[in-house]
Design a protein around this motif. Structure first.
Motif, short mmCIF file in Angstrom:
data_model
loop_
_atom_site.label_atom_id
_atom_site.label_comp_id
_atom_site.label_asym_id
_atom_site.label_seq_id
_atom_site.Cartn_x
_atom_site.Cartn_y
_atom_site.Cartn_z
N TRP A 48 0.80 -1.23 0.00
CA TRP A 48 0.00 0.00 0.00
C TRP A 48 0.84 1.29 0.00
CZ3 TRP A 48 0.82 3.43 3.86
CH2 TRP A 48 1.36 2.94 5.06
N MET A 49 2.13 1.20 0.36
CA MET A 49 2.96 2.41 0.38
C MET A 49 3.35 2.73 -1.05
SD MET A 49 5.66 2.52 3.49
CE MET A 49 5.91 4.24 3.89
N ARG B 97 -3.37 5.41 -1.50
CA ARG B 97 -2.72 4.49 -0.56
C ARG B 97 -3.76 3.70 0.24
NH1 ARG B 97 2.46 6.81 2.59
NH2 ARG B 97 3.94 6.45 0.93
#
Lengths: 169, 119
Positions: A48-49, B97
């Motif tokens: 997710w980064m 994100r």
């Protein structure tokens, strides 16, 4: 049948309660045990980064315990590393709250910004609200750090647009 | 990629960082007002209100026009639009994100039964 995500209730809230802080609040449909794991386990973080456009994550280290290290590095076609993020956990209450320092630097070692990041997790019936409070050294630092997110944000926009355009009408 | 320091945006955000100045902007979004009209609802002295108007002028959020003894102010929308774009981009970055995090968490949830069985 896929339900349309409940954007309004879960969507990201951003506020600036003081000149040097930024608060991000987001709801996740998962128990906080899992949100914690996703946030602080290197293999999960890589997912997710999302790196800034053109960069690849090369190092991802995260030790969520007091004194534990946080280290992330990215490379580009021109430099390895091109950017690094280093910090230390200063407070950890498992699955509840974590505070770490964070310093971003260029590959040359030149620091481009420091902040203190606090993560708080609150779970109600399998739904977790995560609050990230970023505290910067000054208002200028806060505004500067946010502005650096602009390129990345624009890139995310373009990618969404690409995906949308790729769909057959 | 490296910090995008924008002195113009600094001025805009500084200008917006005061409730009185935001109140002035709200008033001006209804159209041109003179200085006394702007000062009246702020419950502050005329010089104090004028000072706030000056900060908005420096950020180019407000343009002042002098007509005889009257000073008329009106809103300039462009810098506000830029400021909105800036915050929206920051939001987009984090939303991207967190959307990735959503998918990851869905996967982790579906892995859960297998994990529980192992214990």
């Amino acid at each position: 049948m896929n339900a349309i995500p409940a954007k309004s209730a879960d969507s990201l809230q951003i506020s600036t309660p003081t000149d040097t802080t930024l608060v991000l609040t987001r709801t996740f449909h998962a128990p906080r045990r899992l949100v914690w794991e996703a946030m602080f386990t290197p293999d999960r973080m890589r997912r997710w980064m999302l790196p800034p456009p053109g960069l690849t994550m090369t190092v991802c280290k995260c030790e969520p315990r007091v004194g534990g290290a946080l280290e992330v590095a990215w490379k580009s076609d021109e430099a390895d590393p091109v950017m690094t993020l280093r910090g230390t956990f200063t407070e950890v209450v498992l699955q509840e709250r974590a505070i770490h320092t964070e310093t971003m630097a260029l590959g040359s070692g030149q620091t481009i910004g420091s902040l203190l990041e606090k993560h708080e997790f609150a779970e109600h019936g399998g739904v977790t609200v995560m609050t990230i409070t970023q505290t910067y050294g000054s208002k200028e630092d806060r505004d500067g750090a946010c502005a650096s997110g602009m390129d990345q944000g624009m890139e995310a926009c373009y990618q969404q647009l690409d995906a949308l355009l790729a769909k057959p009408a | 990629m490296v910090l995008d320091r924008s002195p113009r945006l600094d001025l805009v955000f500084h200008a917006l960082a005061h409730p009185a100045r935001r109140a002035i902007i709200r008033q001006l979004s209804g159209g041109e007002r003179n200085l006394s009209e702007l000062a009246a609802p702020l419950k502050m002295t005329f010089p104090a209100a004028t000072k706030h108007v000056r900060v908005l002028e420096q950020a180019k959020l407000v343009r002042r026009r002098v007509d005889g003894r009257q000073h008329f102010c009106r809103l300039e929308a462009a810098p506000l639009k830029e400021a909105t774009l800036w915050t929206e981009s920051f939001r987009q970055h984090w939303e991207a994100r967190f959307e990735a995090l959503d998918s990851l968490l869905d996967e982790m949830k579906s892995e859960e039964p297998a994990r529980v069985r192992r214990h």
